[in-house]
Design a protein around this motif. Structure first.
Motif, PDB file in Angstrom:
ATOM      1  N   ILE A 156       9.809   4.274   3.381  1.00  4.32           N
ATOM      2  CA  ILE A 156       8.404   4.485   3.055  1.00  4.32           C
ATOM      3  C   ILE A 156       8.142   4.027   1.622  1.00  4.32           C
ATOM      4  CG2 ILE A 156       6.519   6.154   3.020  1.00  4.32           C
ATOM      5  CD1 ILE A 156       7.925   5.762   5.739  1.00  4.32           C
ATOM      6  N   CYS A 157       7.022   3.353   1.414  1.00  6.69           N
ATOM      7  CA  CYS A 157       6.675   2.843   0.081  1.00  6.69           C
ATOM      8  C   CYS A 157       5.983   3.957  -0.710  1.00  6.69           C
ATOM      9  CB  CYS A 157       5.775   1.615   0.205  1.00  6.69           C
ATOM     10  SG  CYS A 157       6.549   0.270   1.133  1.00  6.69           S
ATOM     11  N   VAL A 158       6.781   4.782  -1.354  1.00  8.32           N
ATOM     12  CA  VAL A 158       6.267   5.989  -2.000  1.00  8.32           C
ATOM     13  C   VAL A 158       5.813   5.697  -3.433  1.00  8.32           C
ATOM     14  CG1 VAL A 158       7.695   7.510  -0.598  1.00  8.32           C
ATOM     15  CG2 VAL A 158       8.598   6.637  -2.760  1.00  8.32           C
ATOM     16  N   PRO A 159       4.825   6.454  -3.932  1.00  9.71           N
ATOM     17  CA  PRO A 159       4.420   6.327  -5.335  1.00  9.71           C
ATOM     18  C   PRO A 159       5.542   6.765  -6.262  1.00  9.71           C
ATOM     19  CG  PRO A 159       2.741   7.453  -4.032  1.00  9.71           C
ATOM     20  CD  PRO A 159       3.959   7.377  -3.184  1.00  9.71           C
ATOM     21  N   LEU A 160       5.567   6.192  -7.472  1.00 14.60           N
ATOM     22  CA  LEU A 160       6.616   6.494  -8.448  1.00 14.60           C
ATOM     23  C   LEU A 160       6.017   7.008  -9.746  1.00 14.60           C
ATOM     24  CD1 LEU A 160       8.822   3.290  -8.004  1.00 14.60           C
ATOM     25  CD2 LEU A 160       9.173   5.532  -6.960  1.00 14.60           C
ATOM     26  N   ASP A 161       6.790   7.850 -10.419  1.00 13.32           N
ATOM     27  CA  ASP A 161       6.397   8.374 -11.722  1.00 13.32           C
ATOM     28  C   ASP A 161       7.162   7.615 -12.799  1.00 13.32           C
ATOM     29  OD1 ASP A 161       5.771   9.741 -13.997  1.00 13.32           O
ATOM     30  OD2 ASP A 161       6.382  11.718 -13.256  1.00 13.32           O
ATOM     31  N   PRO A 162       6.502   6.801 -13.627  1.00  8.52           N
ATOM     32  CA  PRO A 162       7.207   6.038 -14.663  1.00  8.52           C
ATOM     33  C   PRO A 162       7.998   6.914 -15.631  1.00  8.52           C
ATOM     34  CG  PRO A 162       4.947   5.262 -14.438  1.00  8.52           C
ATOM     35  CD  PRO A 162       5.051   6.519 -13.639  1.00  8.52           C
ATOM     36  N   SER A 217       0.843  -1.178   0.000  1.00  6.86           N
ATOM     37  CA  SER A 217       0.000   0.000   0.000  1.00  6.86           C
ATOM     38  C   SER A 217       0.887   1.239   0.000  1.00  6.86           C
ATOM     39  CB  SER A 217      -0.883   0.002   1.249  1.00  6.86           C
ATOM     40  OG  SER A 217      -1.664   1.163   1.309  1.00  6.86           O
ATOM     41  N   PRO A 218       0.523   2.275  -0.764  1.00  3.19           N
ATOM     42  CA  PRO A 218       1.355   3.483  -0.761  1.00  3.19           C
ATOM     43  C   PRO A 218       1.459   4.083   0.635  1.00  3.19           C
ATOM     44  CG  PRO A 218      -0.774   3.883  -1.817  1.00  3.19           C
ATOM     45  CD  PRO A 218      -0.649   2.408  -1.644  1.00  3.19           C
ATOM     46  N   PHE A 219       2.669   4.501   0.969  1.00  3.80           N
ATOM     47  CA  PHE A 219       3.006   5.170   2.227  1.00  3.80           C
ATOM     48  C   PHE A 219       3.062   4.241   3.439  1.00  3.80           C
ATOM     49  CE2 PHE A 219       0.910   8.393  -0.469  1.00  3.80           C
ATOM     50  CZ  PHE A 219       2.020   9.214  -0.674  1.00  3.80           C
ATOM     51  N   CYS A 220       3.014   2.919   3.213  1.00  5.57           N
ATOM     52  CA  CYS A 220       3.296   2.021   4.337  1.00  5.57           C
ATOM     53  C   CYS A 220       4.815   1.936   4.507  1.00  5.57           C
ATOM     54  CB  CYS A 220       2.669   0.654   4.122  1.00  5.57           C
ATOM     55  SG  CYS A 220       3.430  -0.331   2.816  1.00  5.57           S
ATOM     56  N   VAL A 221       5.267   1.216   5.536  1.00  8.56           N
ATOM     57  CA  VAL A 221       6.690   1.157   5.875  1.00  8.56           C
ATOM     58  C   VAL A 221       7.214  -0.255   5.647  1.00  8.56           C
ATOM     59  CG1 VAL A 221       8.410   1.516   7.687  1.00  8.56           C
ATOM     60  CG2 VAL A 221       6.365   2.958   7.600  1.00  8.56           C
ATOM     61  N   HIS A 222       8.355  -0.362   4.957  1.00  3.68           N
ATOM     62  CA  HIS A 222       8.961  -1.684   4.768  1.00  3.68           C
ATOM     63  C   HIS A 222       9.500  -2.166   6.110  1.00  3.68           C
ATOM     64  CE1 HIS A 222      11.723  -4.835   3.436  1.00  3.68           C
ATOM     65  NE2 HIS A 222      11.086  -4.828   2.283  1.00  3.68           N
ATOM     66  N   PRO A 223       9.179  -3.383   6.523  1.00  8.92           N
ATOM     67  CA  PRO A 223       9.540  -3.833   7.872  1.00  8.92           C
ATOM     68  C   PRO A 223      11.037  -3.973   8.123  1.00  8.92           C
ATOM     69  CG  PRO A 223       8.640  -5.645   6.571  1.00  8.92           C
ATOM     70  CD  PRO A 223       8.409  -4.398   5.785  1.00  8.92           C
ATOM     71  N   ASP A 262       5.756  15.415   1.371  1.00  7.09           N
ATOM     72  CA  ASP A 262       4.871  16.287   0.592  1.00  7.09           C
ATOM     73  C   ASP A 262       4.962  16.038  -0.909  1.00  7.09           C
ATOM     74  OD1 ASP A 262       3.641  17.489   2.692  1.00  7.09           O
ATOM     75  OD2 ASP A 262       4.200  19.544   2.120  1.00  7.09           O
ATOM     76  N   VAL A 263       6.165  15.936  -1.415  1.00  7.68           N
ATOM     77  CA  VAL A 263       6.342  15.737  -2.860  1.00  7.68           C
ATOM     78  C   VAL A 263       5.758  14.404  -3.299  1.00  7.68           C
ATOM     79  CG1 VAL A 263       8.655  14.721  -2.597  1.00  7.68           C
ATOM     80  CG2 VAL A 263       8.000  15.816  -4.768  1.00  7.68           C
ATOM     81  N   HIS A 264       5.856  13.399  -2.438  1.00  4.94           N
ATOM     82  CA  HIS A 264       5.320  12.076  -2.761  1.00  4.94           C
ATOM     83  C   HIS A 264       3.790  12.071  -2.692  1.00  4.94           C
ATOM     84  CE1 HIS A 264       9.366  10.527  -2.792  1.00  4.94           C
ATOM     85  NE2 HIS A 264       9.571  10.991  -1.573  1.00  4.94           N
ATOM     86  N   ARG A 265       3.231  12.824  -1.751  1.00  6.30           N
ATOM     87  CA  ARG A 265       1.769  12.955  -1.699  1.00  6.30           C
ATOM     88  C   ARG A 265       1.256  13.685  -2.938  1.00  6.30           C
ATOM     89  NH1 ARG A 265       2.260  13.663   4.211  1.00  6.30           N
ATOM     90  NH2 ARG A 265       2.608  15.876   3.854  1.00  6.30           N
ATOM     91  N   ASP A 266       2.012  14.702  -3.355  1.00 12.30           N
ATOM     92  CA  ASP A 266       1.634  15.435  -4.572  1.00 12.30           C
ATOM     93  C   ASP A 266       1.656  14.507  -5.786  1.00 12.30           C
ATOM     94  OD1 ASP A 266       1.349  17.703  -3.087  1.00 12.30           O
ATOM     95  OD2 ASP A 266       3.256  18.619  -3.710  1.00 12.30           O
ATOM     96  N   ASN A 267       2.681  13.667  -5.861  1.00 10.24           N
ATOM     97  CA  ASN A 267       2.766  12.703  -6.965  1.00 10.24           C
ATOM     98  C   ASN A 267       1.589  11.733  -6.934  1.00 10.24           C
ATOM     99  OD1 ASN A 267       5.108  13.711  -8.099  1.00 10.24           O
ATOM    100  ND2 ASN A 267       6.456  12.342  -6.939  1.00 10.24           N
ATOM    101  N   PHE A 269      -2.193   9.640  -9.998  1.00  7.67           N
ATOM    102  CA  PHE A 269      -3.148   8.542  -9.837  1.00  7.67           C
ATOM    103  C   PHE A 269      -4.511   8.975  -9.308  1.00  7.67           C
ATOM    104  CE2 PHE A 269      -4.856   5.244  -6.939  1.00  7.67           C
ATOM    105  CZ  PHE A 269      -5.196   4.289  -7.888  1.00  7.67           C
ATOM    106  N   LEU A 270      -4.518   9.576  -8.136  1.00  2.00           N
ATOM    107  CA  LEU A 270      -5.779   9.787  -7.425  1.00  2.00           C
ATOM    108  C   LEU A 270      -6.732  10.712  -8.172  1.00  2.00           C
ATOM    109  CD1 LEU A 270      -7.041   8.790  -4.819  1.00  2.00           C
ATOM    110  CD2 LEU A 270      -6.166  10.835  -3.673  1.00  2.00           C
ATOM    111  N   ARG A 271      -6.206  11.799  -8.742  1.00  2.00           N
ATOM    112  CA  ARG A 271      -7.075  12.762  -9.413  1.00  2.00           C
ATOM    113  C   ARG A 271      -7.786  12.138 -10.611  1.00  2.00           C
ATOM    114  NH1 ARG A 271      -3.427  17.033 -10.651  1.00  2.00           N
ATOM    115  NH2 ARG A 271      -3.559  17.509  -8.424  1.00  2.00           N
ATOM    116  N   ASN A 272      -7.027  11.428 -11.451  1.00  2.00           N
ATOM    117  CA  ASN A 272      -7.630  10.798 -12.633  1.00  2.00           C
ATOM    118  C   ASN A 272      -8.627   9.709 -12.258  1.00  2.00           C
ATOM    119  OD1 ASN A 272      -6.195  12.420 -14.375  1.00  2.00           O
ATOM    120  ND2 ASN A 272      -4.505  10.959 -14.605  1.00  2.00           N
TER     121      ASN A 272
END
Length: 257
Positions: free
Chosen positions: A187-193, A176-182, A225-230, A235-238
């Motif tokens: 942080i598991c951040v979203p990526l821009d291809p 899930s985005p923004f969870c933590v790798h154990p 912040d930058v990762h939330r913006d991404n 993804f989320l807006r579309n």
């Protein structure tokens, strides 16, 4: 993979998420993707995957003999060939005898392997780029059964490796985005291809970084912040717009009826 999922299968709502260590997860959130059976999911994975067998098997690369599938040809021409020189330099595949011996061992042609190993051992002062150019030149003499050694090596080293079992079955979990790798605490951040070649996993914030950032009185922008913006932009807006449009269309159809 992003282009194949969009152009070959028509999916629109893709979310790529860093695993927190060394992998990437892809959420395909189109309604028809979420309702696919395991059999249909398996077919898509088989279409995208070029590897067969486990890590210890040498002959595990498939589907790269001539003629190359259009999807793989696109991947080769638009991505792999473009970025392979950079990967060659960054990964050091031909930097030392130990590294180049291991890389040459991936070639299916034993005669070609032995020829290159002997020549490179004699010419140790060659740069990695010179060794690569020599391999390309030698490959033109060594094509057996329609197999191209250069293509074989490029796809083996640079084409994405899929976790087939996770992708095929619905009972596996995605990060899930923004969870933590154990283990890494990253942080598991979203990526821009579109800018994936600029992504450096070592710069992704850890849980300790976030705690320190939260307790800091600095006026700097919060780390995530930058990762939330991404996440919103990519993804989320579309997806939100698509859901609203679908509900409006359904409501209009009911009114018409």
């Amino acid at each position: 993979l992003d282009k194949a999922l969009r152009e070959d299968f028509g999916f629109q709502h893709l979310l790529w998420v860093f695993s927190g260590r060394r992998g990437i997860h892809c959420w395909v959130c189109d309604p028809r993707a979420r309702s696919l059976s395991n059999t249909a999911r398996s077919s898509i994975v088989d279409y995208l995957n070029v590897f067969k067998g486990g890590e210890k098997e040498k002959t595990k690369l498939t589907a790269t003999s001539a003629p190359l599938h259009p999807s793989l040809r696109r991947a080769l021409e638009e991505e792999l060939m473009t970025h392979f020189p950079t990967l060659l330099e960054e990964q050091g595949w031909f930097d030392t005898p130990e590294r180049w011996m291991k890389t040459l061992d991936l070639l299916p042609d034993q005669d070609m392997r032995e020829t290159l190993q002997a020549r490179w051992t004699e010419r140790r002062k060659w740069t990695p780029q010179e060794r690569w150019e020599d391999l390309v030149k030698e490959s033109k003499k060594s094509r057996k059964g329609g197999s191209d050694p250069v293509l074989h090596l490029i796809f083996t080293l640079a084409y994405p490796r899929l976790d087939v079992n996770v992708s095929k079955a619905m009972n596996h979990l995605l990060k899930s985005p923004f969870c933590v790798h154990p283990k890494t605490q990253r942080i598991c951040v979203p990526l821009d291809p579109e800018s994936i070649h600029e992504f450096d996993p070592s710069t992704v914030p850890t849980l300790d970084d976030l705690l320190q950032d939260h307790s800091s009185s600095s006026d700097q922008r919060p780390l995530l912040d930058v990762h939330r913006d991404n996440f919103r932009r990519l993804f989320l807006r579309n997806l939100s717009n698509s859901v609203v449009a679908s509900r409006r269309q359904t409501a209009q159809a009911m009114m018409t009826f």
